[in-house]
Design a protein around this motif. Structure first.
Motif, mmCIF file in Angstrom:
data_model
loop_
_atom_site.group_PDB
_atom_site.id
_atom_site.type_symbol
_atom_site.label_atom_id
_atom_site.label_comp_id
_atom_site.label_asym_id
_atom_site.label_seq_id
_atom_site.Cartn_x
_atom_site.Cartn_y
_atom_site.Cartn_z
ATOM 1 N N UNK A 6 -8.091 -11.440 2.459
ATOM 2 C CA UNK A 6 -6.691 -11.026 2.329
ATOM 3 C C UNK A 6 -6.564 -9.733 1.543
ATOM 4 N N UNK A 7 -7.283 -9.635 0.443
ATOM 5 C CA UNK A 7 -7.194 -8.414 -0.376
ATOM 6 C C UNK A 7 -7.755 -7.201 0.363
ATOM 7 N N UNK A 8 -8.846 -7.386 1.121
ATOM 8 C CA UNK A 8 -9.553 -6.259 1.724
ATOM 9 C C UNK A 8 -8.908 -5.704 2.994
ATOM 10 N N UNK A 9 -8.325 -6.564 3.803
ATOM 11 C CA UNK A 9 -7.782 -6.116 5.089
ATOM 12 C C UNK A 9 -6.434 -5.419 4.851
ATOM 13 N N UNK A 10 -6.250 -4.223 5.409
ATOM 14 C CA UNK A 10 -4.965 -3.528 5.254
ATOM 15 C C UNK A 10 -3.817 -4.342 5.850
ATOM 16 N N UNK A 11 -2.634 -4.180 5.241
ATOM 17 C CA UNK A 11 -1.454 -4.898 5.692
ATOM 18 C C UNK A 11 -0.352 -3.907 6.045
ATOM 19 N N UNK A 12 0.358 -4.199 7.129
ATOM 20 C CA UNK A 12 1.516 -3.426 7.553
ATOM 21 C C UNK A 12 2.698 -4.394 7.540
ATOM 22 N N UNK A 13 3.667 -4.122 6.678
ATOM 23 C CA UNK A 13 4.763 -5.052 6.440
ATOM 24 C C UNK A 13 6.056 -4.463 6.991
ATOM 25 N N UNK A 14 6.677 -5.191 7.915
ATOM 26 C CA UNK A 14 7.954 -4.770 8.484
ATOM 27 C C UNK A 14 9.075 -5.479 7.746
#
Length: 188
Positions: free
Chosen positions: A80-88
């Protein structure tokens, strides 16, 4: 080419959450959790709506610091920490580390994110997923059917104006009775 995929847990009668927004009926044992870890570790990014992001961000960044969370649970905290997140979100003003805030679902922008990512994008959150589905952005559905009939709750698939054809490309049954159905979107 990278794909936009969704993974969703459903009851046999098609609900993704119970009547009180509960998901305690999910039967995620060590085998299923390790399967999720092996899969999500390969993602180029998590694409989420505000509600899903806030729920995940509340627990997972530090979940591996709790000695009660070991094995696949502790392992997922690092993923969870390592994978980039795109938040809408139209209401959030900021997001945490390794996350990018986006306000509107622009199909061209989403395709650009997909193409620039280091792997597939995993989209989560029922409302966001519905926006992606209507914009024909979902390439693959991974549906995990849990051996429970809820009787009521929130249905995952909403009424659609057009039929969407899918092709079954993989099935898997786990020891606890969860069945994975993996479908690709069929486009003309």
């Amino acid at each position: 080419m990278n794909r936009i995929v969704t993974s969703i847990s459903l009851s046999l009668d098609g609900f993704f959450e119970g009547p009180d927004h509960d998901i305690d009926w999910h039967t995620v044992d060590e085998e299923v959790h390790q399967h999720f870890n092996d899969y999500f570790r390969t993602m180029g990014g998590f694409v989420e709506g505000r509600v899903t992001y806030e729920l995940m961000e509340e627990f997972w960044p530090t979940a591996d610091q709790d000695p009660a969370n070991e094995g696949p649970m502790a392992e997922f905290a690092g993923i969870w920490r390592d994978v980039p997140k795109f938040v809408f979100s139209r209401t959030l003003e900021s997001v945490g580390p390794n996350a990018t805030l986006l306000h509107e679902v622009d199909p061209e922008q989403v395709r650009g994110l997909r193409d620039a990512a280091s792997g597939d994008l995993a989209v989560g959150g029922a409302d966001l997923l519905e926006s992606f589905r209507r914009a024909d952005l979902i390439d693959e559905y991974r549906i995990y059917v849990h051996p429970v009939i809820l009787g009521r709750g929130r249905r995952f698939f909403r009424d659609a104006e057009e039929r969407q054809m899918l092709r079954l490309v993989e099935t898997r049954t786990f020891g606890n009775g969860v069945a994975m159905l993996r479908y690709e979107t069929v486009r003309a």
